[in-house]
Scaffold this active site. Structure first.
Site, short mmCIF file in Angstrom:
data_model
loop_
_atom_site.label_atom_id
_atom_site.label_comp_id
_atom_site.label_asym_id
_atom_site.label_seq_id
_atom_site.Cartn_x
_atom_site.Cartn_y
_atom_site.Cartn_z
N ASP A 114 0.86 -1.19 0.00
CA ASP A 114 0.00 0.00 0.00
C ASP A 114 0.89 1.24 0.00
O ASP A 114 2.06 1.18 0.40
CB ASP A 114 -0.90 0.01 1.24
N ASP A 149 3.96 3.00 -4.29
CA ASP A 149 2.90 3.51 -5.16
C ASP A 149 2.77 2.55 -6.35
O ASP A 149 3.71 2.42 -7.15
CB ASP A 149 3.31 4.91 -5.64
N ASN A 188 -5.77 -4.60 -6.54
CA ASN A 188 -6.94 -4.03 -5.86
C ASN A 188 -6.82 -2.54 -5.54
O ASN A 188 -7.83 -1.85 -5.46
CB ASN A 188 -7.17 -4.84 -4.57
N TYR A 222 -13.31 7.55 -12.96
CA TYR A 222 -13.37 6.22 -12.31
C TYR A 222 -14.06 5.21 -13.22
O TYR A 222 -13.58 4.08 -13.42
CB TYR A 222 -14.13 6.37 -10.99
#
Ligand SMILES: NC(=O)c1ccc[n+]([C@@H]2O[C@H](COP(=O)([O-])OP(=O)(O)OC[C@H]3O[C@@H](n4cnc5c(N)ncnc54)[C@H](O)[C@@H]3O)[C@@H](O)[C@H]2O)c1
Length: 253
Positions: free
Chosen positions: A37, A61, A88, A152
């Site tokens: 993460d 990242d 994810n 998105y």
């Protein structure tokens, strides 16, 4: 169930929400898990109560190729191989095309699309060795047009087809590639939406099994898709949406 004993799973976006639920689920089923993460503090907090001998924390990242290469190498160095990639980590912005800045569009595409590309490309050589699999988090927003989430929605449409394209090419190497497509799920991403009772009621109306979804319910389907139970399943975008896409968007009568 212990479907992932002696297997290594790399989960991106593992500090929160669906990624954290996935990391916990794979650990519960016996796996060693690399948790990646960008949020270092969140990641360390999330991993604090998890079994240290089977967890490796990686900060980075996912939009950067170097992060992807380093995470896959770390998985192999520490646990001896890689069996499952859970792509994810994701970000979202609101707004139609005119309200979407170039910077926001570029950032959403960099994390949600290019990041999945870097991670999948870095993982493939190891997954070929183990005849492993990839599970990507797309969205119901990647199955059709969606309102007020131009960047998105565009990015998740790309993820849904990335899954199909990769599955076709990777099948010959015994690597399966699938997606889960959740609807409104209780996570960091939807924190603000959850504070709006009218919005929650609208989702509830359209989701026959109720809303919002729990991230653990999404993680359970990820584990199924990554397991040998799904050995004949590849190229699938599986709605994990409490029924929201069953109606072609029609509100209840
Ligand atoms: N929550 C929902 O309703 C919902 C619905 C459908 C799909 N999804 C998808 O689920 C996935 C997980 O999101 P979530 O809902 O659990 O949200 P979340 O915000 O709780 O978790 C996302 C995680 O990704 C991490 N992240 C963001 N950018 C990153 C980067 N560049 N590199 C590494 N890590 C990064 C964040 O730090 C965070 O820990 C996303 O792909 C999202 O689009 C969520």
């Amino acid at each position: 169930m212990n479907r992932f004993k002696d297997k290594t799973v790399l989960v991106t976006g593992a500090a929160s929400g669906i990624g954290l639920a996935a990391a916990r689920r794979f650990l519960d089923e016996g796996a060693c898990v690399v948790m990646l993460d960008i949020d270092e503090a969140g990641l360390n907090k999330a991993a604090a109560d998890l079994p240290r001998d089977r967890v490796l924390v990686q900060v980075g990242d996912t939009a950067s190729k170097e992060t992807a290469t380093a995470a896959v190498k770390a998985a192999v160095d520490r646990f001896g191989g890689l069996h499952v990639l859970v792509n994810n980590a994701g970000v979202a912005t609101e707004g139609d095309i005119m309200q979407t800045s170039e910077d926001d569009f570029a950032h959403v595409m960099a994390v949600n699309v290019t990041g999945y590309f870097h991670m999948a490309k870095a993982a493939m050589p190891e997954l070929v060795k183990t005849r492993g699999s990839i599970v990507m988090t797309s969205s119901v927003s990647g199955l059709g047009g969606d309102w007020n989430t131009f960047a998105y929605n565009t990015s998740k449409g790309a993820v849904s087809n990335m899954v199909r394209a990769m599955a076709l090419d990777a099948g010959k190497d015994g690597v399966r590639v699938n997606a889960v497509n959740p609807s409104f799920t209780k996570t960091g991403m939807t924190e603000d939406m959850l504070k709006d009772p009218e919005l929650v009621a609208k989702f509830k109306e359209r989701m026959p099994l109720g809303a919002p979804e729990d991230p653990e319910g999404v993680a359970a389907v990820m584990a199924f898709l990554a397991s040998d139970d799904a050995r004949l399943v590849t190229g699938v975008n599986l709605p994990v949406d409490a029924g929201v896409t069953a109606s072609n968007g029609q509100p209840p009568m």
